[in-house]
Enzyme design. Structure first.
Site, PDB file in Angstrom:
ATOM      1  N   ASP A   9       0.842  -1.190   0.000  1.00 10.11           N
ATOM      2  CA  ASP A   9       0.000   0.000   0.000  1.00 10.11           C
ATOM      3  C   ASP A   9       0.880   1.244   0.000  1.00 10.11           C
ATOM      4  O   ASP A   9       1.993   1.223   0.524  1.00 10.11           O
ATOM      5  CB  ASP A   9      -0.887  -0.031   1.251  1.00 10.11           C
ATOM      6  CG  ASP A   9      -1.807   1.168   1.373  1.00 10.11           C
ATOM      7  OD1 ASP A   9      -2.256   1.692   0.340  1.00 10.11           O
ATOM      8  OD2 ASP A   9      -2.077   1.571   2.515  1.00 10.11           O
ATOM      9  N   ASP A  11      -0.417   4.819   0.828  1.00  8.06           N
ATOM     10  CA  ASP A  11      -0.776   5.767   1.892  1.00  8.06           C
ATOM     11  C   ASP A  11      -0.770   5.081   3.259  1.00  8.06           C
ATOM     12  O   ASP A  11      -1.480   4.114   3.479  1.00  8.06           O
ATOM     13  CB  ASP A  11      -2.150   6.364   1.619  1.00  8.06           C
ATOM     14  CG  ASP A  11      -2.214   7.039   0.263  1.00  8.06           C
ATOM     15  OD1 ASP A  11      -1.209   7.647  -0.138  1.00  8.06           O
ATOM     16  OD2 ASP A  11      -3.257   6.936  -0.413  1.00  8.06           O
TER      17      ASP A  11
END
Length: 177
Positions: A9, A11
């Protein structure tokens, strides 16, 4: 021999959204938020409601100017030696973020090939051997082994193998090779 794959991921795992939100809230709303005060809270609880959070996340350049989480760059370079690394971000919720995220990745992670960047709506389509994410809602659908990257909003969650930083993440994944 085929390399194992990792979806990572952006963020909250590569980019320090928490620090950026704190900065924006002080600048835009005059609200001082301390990291230690928001542990275990949702984004809406920590940042004074969904409307304020969404206004910041939909600001021009918010995603383009995110700080990089400590050791992320060096760690991904190390992981690429033994894994096929993909950056996966549920970016379509914030349409302004699409181009900003691509520019951010090109600046901070130029060694990640554009073909290994997946900007999507739902991560339930991702089928890699590992998924490193800070949101349990994404890890719930992981087809491989889920790894939770510690963030303020998941501090009370205990369903997954947890790593608190990139040094721990690399150590866990080195054992998997």
């Amino acid at each position: 021999m085929k390399k194992k794959s990792i979806a990572i991921d952006m963020d909250g795992v590569l980019a320090d959204v928490e620090a950026h939100l704190i900065t924006y809230f002080e600048r835009d709303f005059g609200i001082t938020i301390l990291r230690e005060d928001i542990q275990g809270l949702t984004e809406e609880e920590a940042f004074h409601g969904r409307e304020k959070v969404m206004s910041v996340l939909n600001s021009k350049d918010f995603f383009r100017t995110l700080p990089v989480i400590e050791d992320a760059v060096e760690s991904l370079k190390l992981l690429q030696e033994n894994f096929e690394v993909y950056i996966v971000s549920a970016a379509t919720e914030f349409p302004l973020s699409l181009n900003e995220k691509i520019e951010w990745l090109a600046e901070h992670f130029p060694f990640i090939n554009w073909q290994n960047i997946v900007l999507c709506g739902s991560k339930s389509i991702i089928n890699t051997d590992y998924l490193i994410d800070d949101h349990p809602k994404n890890l719930d659908f992981c087809m491989g082994k889920p790894i939770m990257f510690t963030a303020f909003h998941n501090a009370k969650k205990e369903n997954y193998l947890r790593v608190n930083n990139w040094k721990e993440a690399v150590a866990v994944l080195k054992e998997a090779v």
